[in-house]
Design a protein around this motif. Sequence first.
Motif: not given
Length: 465
Positions: A87-108
């Motif tokens: 969450e701290q990465v988002f708070n500091q660096y991601i404020q506008s719409p993005v296309c994101m990949l969560d590569l090794c995502a399971a179980p979620g």
Amino acid sequence: MNLPPDFITFAKTFFASESEEFLQSLNRPAPTSIRINRAKIPDSIIRNPVPWASSAYYPDKRPIFTYDPLFHTGCYYVQEASSMFLEQVFNQYIQSPVCMLDLCAAPGGKSTHALSLLPEGSLLVSNDVIRSRADILVENTTKWGYPNVIVTNNDASDFKRLTHFFDVVSVDAPCSGEGLFRKDPESVNQWSLNNISLCKERQQRILRDIWPCLKPGGLLIYSTCTYNTKENEENIERLLNTFDAEILPIRHEKTWNISTPVHPNIYRFFPHKVAGEGFSLSLIRKNDEESRHPIRIKTSPNKKQSPVVPDIKDRLIHPEKFRFSVKNNIITAFPEEIVPRYETIRSMLKIISAGITLAEIKGKDLSPGQSSATSIYLNKNKFETIEIDYKQALHYLCKEMLVLPPETPVSHLLVNYKNHPLGFVKNIGNRANNLYPQDWRIRTRYLPEEETIVINTDSQEPALP
């Protein structure tokens, strides 16, 4: 805990004067933490919060979450606290719409967390290479209820073709699992120095394969649930030496007791210092690469949409935000503004779930889709509903037949527990057919006599994100 001698030797070297405190912490019970879905329940219920995650807290006790119907409605997710530092990465660096990949995502865990954090207009591609794990990923992201997610089942190398496609790539790399010793005793038996070396090689291959799909200026979030430097600092150093990239700082409070023992921007969570498990996270920014040409995003602004049954669009709140389509008698809805990226991904990857499945056409019948029940865009007013109690909810989740009052309408009915949708039944008069997905059912024969709910929600209706 019967730890391998080689691990004890490592711990005494790595943790030095803190090694005994660290080793003793592995014999204490692992803390439990849950993260609520703010689109479904208010955050006023939070007590004893996780410091670095605004919607998470430590419950007083750990019940069996399988027996809490609210867990199955997507009201909350059980996630290890340290990993919520994302969450701290988002708070500091991601404020506008993005296309994101969560590569090794399971179980979620990280995917559902990201869905709650991503700015409106963003797209998440949630992937796992193992099909059975990808199916679990579909279940958990579907229950979370956000429509802007595509679940894929691909190897990291398959993403090379999507050159400069993603603004953010999260790699929670398969690792030796040292940080999970308390939660998963089997990981202790599987640990070895040789396995660390194998994991390191696999992690390096994954990072090498995934690098081309990240845009110049894009962010790579690399994390593991392990302690050793081979799978963490050494992999990051190799990445920085191989590619044009830089490591970024992440703001945090000193009171959180996050450690940076080797590199000031590689953040470590140790169980003798935080209420969480072993975890490492670092943030890398990709700099310009002139030699590569980005993949062309497909555009279809004038593409004729498949006709859909009248009124079915009204099953969603704000239907104007969605592109509706019909394929193989399945009616789906996907956020309109990210359809071009969806079309591009569909031409390149193996998709197993995308958007909202509204219904399946069966002759003159429209059988409602499970993902519409748990969607945060569900328009409850378009359905006849039934409210069921705790025992009925458990039987429904076991995919057993419900006995309904005689006056119940003969129709497809939305099944609610404490005003939160669980799924659908089809009442045909003498019985109600349970439409809950077969693969999601509770398989145990034991059902508790008393409620084992984890959270108490009030009647407040949270706003859409």
